[in-house]
Design a protein around this motif. Structure first.
Motif, PDB file in Angstrom:
ATOM      1  N   PHE A 106       0.862  -1.180   0.000  1.00 13.42           N
ATOM      2  CA  PHE A 106       0.000   0.000   0.000  1.00 13.42           C
ATOM      3  C   PHE A 106       0.901   1.234   0.000  1.00 13.42           C
ATOM      4  O   PHE A 106       1.421   1.634   1.046  1.00 13.42           O
ATOM      5  N   ALA A 107       1.060   1.823  -1.186  1.00 18.33           N
ATOM      6  CA  ALA A 107       2.067   2.859  -1.378  1.00 18.33           C
ATOM      7  C   ALA A 107       1.831   4.091  -0.513  1.00 18.33           C
ATOM      8  O   ALA A 107       2.788   4.752  -0.087  1.00 18.33           O
ATOM      9  N   ASP A 108       0.565   4.453  -0.245  1.00 18.41           N
ATOM     10  CA  ASP A 108       0.259   5.680   0.489  1.00 18.41           C
ATOM     11  C   ASP A 108       0.293   5.502   1.999  1.00 18.41           C
ATOM     12  O   ASP A 108       0.159   6.480   2.738  1.00 18.41           O
ATOM     13  N   GLU A 112       4.887   0.822   8.796  1.00 20.94           N
ATOM     14  CA  GLU A 112       4.233   0.252   9.965  1.00 20.94           C
ATOM     15  C   GLU A 112       2.751  -0.006   9.714  1.00 20.94           C
ATOM     16  O   GLU A 112       2.198  -1.033  10.131  1.00 20.94           O
ATOM     17  N   GLU A 113       2.097   0.908   9.011  1.00 21.30           N
ATOM     18  CA  GLU A 113       0.677   0.728   8.724  1.00 21.30           C
ATOM     19  C   GLU A 113       0.445  -0.454   7.802  1.00 21.30           C
ATOM     20  O   GLU A 113      -0.543  -1.186   7.944  1.00 21.30           O
ATOM     21  N   ASN A 114       1.336  -0.669   6.844  1.00 17.34           N
ATOM     22  CA  ASN A 114       1.227  -1.840   5.969  1.00 17.34           C
ATOM     23  C   ASN A 114       1.261  -3.126   6.783  1.00 17.34           C
ATOM     24  O   ASN A 114       0.425  -4.020   6.597  1.00 17.34           O
ATOM     25  N   VAL A 115       2.214  -3.217   7.699  1.00 16.75           N
ATOM     26  CA  VAL A 115       2.324  -4.420   8.523  1.00 16.75           C
ATOM     27  C   VAL A 115       1.139  -4.526   9.469  1.00 16.75           C
ATOM     28  O   VAL A 115       0.635  -5.614   9.741  1.00 16.75           O
ATOM     29  N   GLY A 116       0.641  -3.372   9.955  1.00 15.15           N
ATOM     30  CA  GLY A 116      -0.531  -3.382  10.819  1.00 15.15           C
ATOM     31  C   GLY A 116      -1.746  -3.971  10.126  1.00 15.15           C
ATOM     32  O   GLY A 116      -2.518  -4.715  10.735  1.00 15.15           O
ATOM     33  N   LEU A 117      -1.926  -3.647   8.838  1.00 18.81           N
ATOM     34  CA  LEU A 117      -3.045  -4.216   8.088  1.00 18.81           C
ATOM     35  C   LEU A 117      -2.921  -5.735   7.983  1.00 18.81           C
ATOM     36  O   LEU A 117      -3.902  -6.465   8.112  1.00 18.81           O
ATOM     37  N   GLY A 155       8.147   4.596   9.942  1.00 21.40           N
ATOM     38  CA  GLY A 155       7.255   5.716   9.649  1.00 21.40           C
ATOM     39  C   GLY A 155       7.311   6.200   8.222  1.00 21.40           C
ATOM     40  O   GLY A 155       6.551   7.100   7.841  1.00 21.40           O
ATOM     41  N   ALA A 156       8.173   5.616   7.407  1.00 18.41           N
ATOM     42  CA  ALA A 156       8.324   6.048   6.018  1.00 18.41           C
ATOM     43  C   ALA A 156       7.147   5.584   5.167  1.00 18.41           C
ATOM     44  O   ALA A 156       6.570   4.524   5.405  1.00 18.41           O
ATOM     45  N   GLU A 157       6.803   6.392   4.166  1.00 18.75           N
ATOM     46  CA  GLU A 157       5.745   6.014   3.230  1.00 18.75           C
ATOM     47  C   GLU A 157       6.241   4.877   2.354  1.00 18.75           C
ATOM     48  O   GLU A 157       7.326   4.953   1.771  1.00 18.75           O
ATOM     49  N   ALA A 158       5.453   3.815   2.248  1.00 22.98           N
ATOM     50  CA  ALA A 158       5.884   2.619   1.533  1.00 22.98           C
ATOM     51  C   ALA A 158       6.207   2.898   0.068  1.00 22.98           C
ATOM     52  O   ALA A 158       7.125   2.299  -0.492  1.00 22.98           O
ATOM     53  N   GLY A 159       5.454   3.826  -0.544  1.00 23.56           N
ATOM     54  CA  GLY A 159       5.691   4.125  -1.952  1.00 23.56           C
ATOM     55  C   GLY A 159       7.041   4.746  -2.222  1.00 23.56           C
ATOM     56  O   GLY A 159       7.538   4.713  -3.355  1.00 23.56           O
ATOM     57  N   GLY A 160       7.674   5.314  -1.199  1.00 20.85           N
ATOM     58  CA  GLY A 160       8.966   5.957  -1.375  1.00 20.85           C
ATOM     59  C   GLY A 160      10.146   5.056  -1.092  1.00 20.85           C
ATOM     60  O   GLY A 160      11.296   5.500  -1.192  1.00 20.85           O
ATOM     61  N   LEU A 161       9.899   3.801  -0.742  1.00 15.92           N
ATOM     62  CA  LEU A 161      10.990   2.869  -0.457  1.00 15.92           C
ATOM     63  C   LEU A 161      11.721   2.469  -1.730  1.00 15.92           C
ATOM     64  O   LEU A 161      11.149   2.476  -2.827  1.00 15.92           O
ATOM     65  N   SER A 162      12.973   2.096  -1.597  1.00 15.82           N
ATOM     66  CA  SER A 162      13.695   1.496  -2.719  1.00 15.82           C
ATOM     67  C   SER A 162      13.053   0.153  -3.040  1.00 15.82           C
ATOM     68  O   SER A 162      12.295  -0.404  -2.234  1.00 15.82           O
ATOM     69  N   HIS A 163      13.381  -0.374  -4.211  1.00 14.93           N
ATOM     70  CA  HIS A 163      12.765  -1.639  -4.601  1.00 14.93           C
ATOM     71  C   HIS A 163      13.163  -2.751  -3.636  1.00 14.93           C
ATOM     72  O   HIS A 163      12.337  -3.608  -3.278  1.00 14.93           O
ATOM     73  N   GLY A 164      14.410  -2.736  -3.195  1.00 17.73           N
ATOM     74  CA  GLY A 164      14.852  -3.753  -2.254  1.00 17.73           C
ATOM     75  C   GLY A 164      14.107  -3.674  -0.941  1.00 17.73           C
ATOM     76  O   GLY A 164      13.735  -4.701  -0.360  1.00 17.73           O
TER      77      GLY A 164
END
Length: 263
Positions: A106-108, A112-117, A155-164
């Motif tokens: 979930f890019a937006d 932590e929120e991704n894992v929470g879901l 706390g970083a937005e998932a969409g901004g992560l590197s591909h790795g």
């Protein structure tokens, strides 16, 4: 009294059922055979690398194991239970987790929120989509993020992560559900050369820490030789070899079909 024969896939007191067992597994479309009579058994906690040239049937085999495709012949057993007719969500409830070649997060939302879901989905609360997923975070979320080396990016937005890092996050989403068997479909695809070593270490740590069974499709042979207990080599939909890496790589059929020439 004579001992009654044990059916295929059943556990005995001295030998537990394999984490995954495939019996004569086949899938054909029209007249084309995509997966041809694959039979193998992966032990609990084992790391199996699935290799073969493009078009060998590796992803198709993953689709059969995860329930996205129904076989034309054969059976799939998870810890001795026949799941051949079960749907993907039913296999997930039995402890099967899978990643795909394309990253899916979930890019937006934050890491932590991704894992929470994912944690909510495990407890049956995923329908509360209006509630901030981070509210479901806790010791499990923190533990998972630490294991995949993303605690500092929680706390970083998932969409901004590197591909790795997105690949690490996908692993975290699986771990939040507590899988016993994980299918990794080309986790290094699109990952920069500088991130391959880090991601390899994460996958190794996950498998050892959680003691889960892992099947991985990957084209980076150096990664597979570092991680795998056994190699399953496919060619034209069939299984050519299923053995320790050094044994499989020395097989003349494997060298001719997969490597093109003797090593």
């Amino acid at each position: 009294m004579p001992t009654a024969p044990t059916r295929a896939g059943a556990a005995t007191e001295s030998e537990p059922a394999p984490a995954l067992e495939l019996q004569d597994l086949s899938w054909a479309v029209g007249g084309a055979v995509i997966v041809d009579g694959v039979a193998l058994a992966a032990r609990s906690g084992e790391f199996v690398a699935l290799i073969g040239p493009n078009g060998a049937g590796k992803t198709s085999l993953f689709n059969l194991v995860s329930g996205l495709t129904r076989p034309t012949r054969g059976r799939v057993l998870l810890s001795g239970a026949d799941v051949t007719r079960e749907r993907p969500y039913q296999r997930t409830r039995r402890g099967l987790g899978r990643t795909f070649q394309t990253s899916s997060v979930f890019a937006d939302l934050s890491v932590e929120e991704n894992v929470g879901l994912a944690a909510q989905a495990r407890t049956g609360d995923s329908h509360r989509f209006w509630r901030r997923a981070a509210s479901a975070s806790g010791p499990r979320t923190a533990e998972v993020l630490e294991l995949v080396r993303l605690a500092h990016r929680s706390g970083a937005e998932a969409g901004g992560l590197s591909h790795g890092d997105k690949r690490k996050l996908e692993l975290a989403l699986l771990l939040a559900r507590g899988p016993e068997l994980i299918l990794l479909d080309e986790p290094m695809a699109g990952v920069s050369a500088g991130e391959v070593g880090e991601l390899t270490g994460v996958i190794r740590d996950v498998q050892r820490e959680r003691r889960c069974t892992v099947l991985m499709v990957e084209h980076h042979m150096e990664v597979l030789l570092e991680l795998a207990d056994r190699l399953a080599v496919m060619h034209h939909g069939a299984l050519l070899a299923f053995a320790a890496p050094e044994t499989a790589m020395a097989d003349p059929q494997v060298q001719a079909a997969y490597l093109g020439e003797p090593l």
